[in-house]
Design a protein around this motif. Structure first.
Motif, PDB file in Angstrom:
ATOM      1  N   GLY A   1       0.806  -1.210   0.000  1.00  0.00           N
ATOM      2  CA  GLY A   1       0.000   0.000   0.000  1.00  0.00           C
ATOM      3  C   GLY A   1       0.839   1.259   0.000  1.00  0.00           C
ATOM      4  N   GLY A   2       2.127   1.126   0.318  1.00  0.00           N
ATOM      5  CA  GLY A   2       3.038   2.267   0.308  1.00  0.00           C
ATOM      6  C   GLY A   2       3.719   2.429  -1.040  1.00  0.00           C
TER       7      GLY A   2
ATOM      8  N   ASP B   1       0.143  -6.749  -7.571  1.00  0.00           N
ATOM      9  CA  ASP B   1       0.818  -6.349  -6.334  1.00  0.00           C
ATOM     10  C   ASP B   1       1.368  -4.921  -6.398  1.00  0.00           C
ATOM     11  N   PHE B   2       1.519  -4.415  -7.599  1.00  0.00           N
ATOM     12  CA  PHE B   2       1.960  -3.020  -7.757  1.00  0.00           C
ATOM     13  C   PHE B   2       1.434  -2.488  -9.084  1.00  0.00           C
ATOM     14  N   ASP B   3       1.332  -1.168  -9.170  1.00  0.00           N
ATOM     15  CA  ASP B   3       0.767  -0.541 -10.354  1.00  0.00           C
ATOM     16  C   ASP B   3       1.638  -0.779 -11.581  1.00  0.00           C
ATOM     17  N   ASN B   4       1.022  -0.681 -12.739  1.00  0.00           N
ATOM     18  CA  ASN B   4       1.788  -0.751 -13.982  1.00  0.00           C
ATOM     19  C   ASN B   4       2.801   0.393 -14.024  1.00  0.00           C
ATOM     20  N   VAL B   5       4.033   0.062 -14.348  1.00  0.00           N
ATOM     21  CA  VAL B   5       5.107   1.056 -14.417  1.00  0.00           C
ATOM     22  C   VAL B   5       5.664   1.045 -15.834  1.00  0.00           C
ATOM     23  N   PRO B   6       5.377   2.063 -16.634  1.00  0.00           N
ATOM     24  CA  PRO B   6       5.953   2.088 -17.986  1.00  0.00           C
ATOM     25  C   PRO B   6       7.452   2.313 -17.925  1.00  0.00           C
ATOM     26  N   SER B   7       8.166   1.747 -18.899  1.00  0.00           N
ATOM     27  CA  SER B   7       9.604   2.017 -18.967  1.00  0.00           C
ATOM     28  C   SER B   7       9.797   3.492 -19.281  1.00  0.00           C
TER      29      SER B   7
ATOM     30  N   THR C   1       0.186  -2.263  -3.935  1.00  0.00           N
ATOM     31  CA  THR C   1      -1.244  -2.504  -3.699  1.00  0.00           C
ATOM     32  C   THR C   1      -1.470  -3.073  -2.303  1.00  0.00           C
ATOM     33  N   ASP C   2      -2.403  -2.464  -1.584  1.00  0.00           N
ATOM     34  CA  ASP C   2      -2.766  -2.974  -0.257  1.00  0.00           C
ATOM     35  C   ASP C   2      -3.921  -3.969  -0.425  1.00  0.00           C
ATOM     36  N   ASP C   3      -3.685  -5.202  -0.008  1.00  0.00           N
ATOM     37  CA  ASP C   3      -4.742  -6.209  -0.098  1.00  0.00           C
ATOM     38  C   ASP C   3      -5.006  -6.783   1.282  1.00  0.00           C
ATOM     39  N   ALA C   4      -5.909  -7.729   1.356  1.00  0.00           N
ATOM     40  CA  ALA C   4      -6.259  -8.341   2.641  1.00  0.00           C
ATOM     41  C   ALA C   4      -5.718  -9.757   2.758  1.00  0.00           C
TER      42      ALA C   4
ATOM     43  N   ASP D   1      27.531   1.047 -12.358  1.00  0.00           N
ATOM     44  CA  ASP D   1      27.939   0.576 -11.039  1.00  0.00           C
ATOM     45  C   ASP D   1      26.953  -0.517 -10.612  1.00  0.00           C
ATOM     46  N   LYS D   2      25.793  -0.144 -10.083  1.00  0.00           N
ATOM     47  CA  LYS D   2      24.764  -1.118  -9.688  1.00  0.00           C
ATOM     48  C   LYS D   2      23.523  -0.830 -10.522  1.00  0.00           C
ATOM     49  N   LEU D   3      23.178  -1.751 -11.421  1.00  0.00           N
ATOM     50  CA  LEU D   3      22.135  -1.484 -12.404  1.00  0.00           C
ATOM     51  C   LEU D   3      20.793  -2.155 -12.103  1.00  0.00           C
ATOM     52  N   VAL D   4      20.702  -2.906 -11.014  1.00  0.00           N
ATOM     53  CA  VAL D   4      19.447  -3.565 -10.658  1.00  0.00           C
ATOM     54  C   VAL D   4      19.086  -3.230  -9.212  1.00  0.00           C
ATOM     55  N   GLY D   5      17.896  -2.662  -9.038  1.00  0.00           N
ATOM     56  CA  GLY D   5      17.373  -2.418  -7.696  1.00  0.00           C
ATOM     57  C   GLY D   5      16.244  -3.388  -7.408  1.00  0.00           C
ATOM     58  N   VAL D   6      16.229  -3.931  -6.222  1.00  0.00           N
ATOM     59  CA  VAL D   6      15.185  -4.885  -5.814  1.00  0.00           C
ATOM     60  C   VAL D   6      14.304  -4.224  -4.763  1.00  0.00           C
ATOM     61  N   GLY D   7      13.009  -4.141  -5.073  1.00  0.00           N
ATOM     62  CA  GLY D   7      12.050  -3.575  -4.135  1.00  0.00           C
ATOM     63  C   GLY D   7      11.311  -4.670  -3.392  1.00  0.00           C
ATOM     64  N   THR D   8      11.241  -4.525  -2.072  1.00  0.00           N
ATOM     65  CA  THR D   8      10.583  -5.529  -1.238  1.00  0.00           C
ATOM     66  C   THR D   8       9.281  -4.964  -0.671  1.00  0.00           C
ATOM     67  N   ILE D   9       8.180  -5.706  -0.884  1.00  0.00           N
ATOM     68  CA  ILE D   9       6.854  -5.320  -0.376  1.00  0.00           C
ATOM     69  C   ILE D   9       6.559  -6.197   0.841  1.00  0.00           C
ATOM     70  N   LEU D  10       6.454  -5.582   2.008  1.00  0.00           N
ATOM     71  CA  LEU D  10       6.182  -6.320   3.242  1.00  0.00           C
ATOM     72  C   LEU D  10       4.680  -6.480   3.438  1.00  0.00           C
ATOM     73  N   ASP D  11       4.257  -7.678   3.808  1.00  0.00           N
ATOM     74  CA  ASP D  11       2.839  -7.925   4.068  1.00  0.00           C
ATOM     75  C   ASP D  11       2.417  -7.228   5.355  1.00  0.00           C
ATOM     76  N   ASN D  12       1.222  -6.660   5.359  1.00  0.00           N
ATOM     77  CA  ASN D  12       0.719  -5.986   6.557  1.00  0.00           C
ATOM     78  C   ASN D  12      -0.564  -6.623   7.103  1.00  0.00           C
ATOM     79  N   ASP D  13      -0.837  -7.853   6.672  1.00  0.00           N
ATOM     80  CA  ASP D  13      -2.051  -8.546   7.111  1.00  0.00           C
ATOM     81  C   ASP D  13      -1.700  -9.637   8.124  1.00  0.00           C
TER      82      ASP D  13
END
Length: 244
Positions: A126-127, A159-165, A184-187, A208-220
């Motif tokens: 949701g964040g 789980d997350f919005d469409n992100v155009p390149s 996306t915040d789900d239940a 240098d570092k060309l890949v970022g990894v985003g982590t979505i933590l569950d809040n349910d």
């Protein structure tokens, strides 16, 4: 004998050092000789803090002296840039004529072309995941880098919005941009999920570092179990419903 002539030579130094301009007399004089020395912007400027200005510095030659040094301090920075030039100008000579009144001081760049890297953020579902794209140092050039978001265990559109390149463009001097991904915040109780943002198509940049990894933590919270009552005529089967 005619009066001697004055000239100033060129100089060069790596940024952060002192430019040493040699002011010379064509011949020794039996009189005291003086001349004023002042800096003037070239591609190096006082406004950009490339060097410390000298204004109407009086350079004095005692009888018999033929050489003096005027020092101009330069400024060390981390900006990738072209070599820059500041001028030293002679004026108002006394007991001598000015033959060559302009010296060129070259400040050589000692900073590497910037590298680009991307961070790996974490957020509760949701964040907003903020992927910070950073340059190691500023550049005199406009630079750019392309990006694209890709599924991992997190799925785009679910789980997350469409992100155009897209492309991030850095103006000269800028060092940071951000790619924003809305989650996306789900239940649904679930494990943490991940997606990636990858950088490509670098212009005037090194990797240098060309890949970022985003982590979505569950809040349910974990679901609860319950079992209902049941009834049946003898000989039948009791059907107990177990529910989440």
């Amino acid at each position: 004998d005619g009066v001697p002539t004055l000239s100033v030579g060129d100089a060069a130094v790596a940024e952060g050092g002192k430019l040493q301009f040699v002011v010379s007399l064509s011949a020794a004089s039996g009189r005291v000789v003086s001349v004023k020395a002042s800096t003037a912007d070239g591609s190096a400027t006082v406004a950009d803090a490339d060097y410390t200005a000298v204004s109407n510095l009086v350079v004095t030659f005692a009888p018999g002296e033929v050489s003096k040094v005027v020092e101009v301090p330069t400024t060390a920075d981390t900006k990738f840039e072209q070599d820059e030039v500041v001028k030293l100008l002679l004026s108002d000579a006394s007991a001598a004529d000015i033959a060559d009144g302009e010296g060129a001081g070259t400040i050589t760049n000692d900073d590497a072309k910037p590298t680009v890297s991307i961070g790996s953020p974490t957020v509760a579902e949701g964040g907003v995941l903020s992927f910070v794209v950073s340059l190691s140092n500023a550049s005199y050039q406009a630079v750019s880098v392309g990006y694209v978001a890709e599924d991992g265990t997190a799925v785009m559109g679910t789980d997350f919005d469409n992100v155009p390149s897209g492309t991030l463009s850095f103006a000269a001097g800028e060092t940071s941009k951000t790619v924003v991904v809305q989650t996306t915040d789900d239940a649904l109780n679930e494990d943490s999920e991940q997606l990636s943002v990858k950088l490509a198509s670098l212009v005037n940049l090194d990797p240098d570092k060309l890949v970022g990894v985003g982590t979505i933590l569950d809040n349910d919270g974990v679901p609860t179990l319950s079992v209902g009552d049941a009834a049946v005529a003898e000989g039948g089967k009791l059907q107990f419903v177990v529910s989440l």
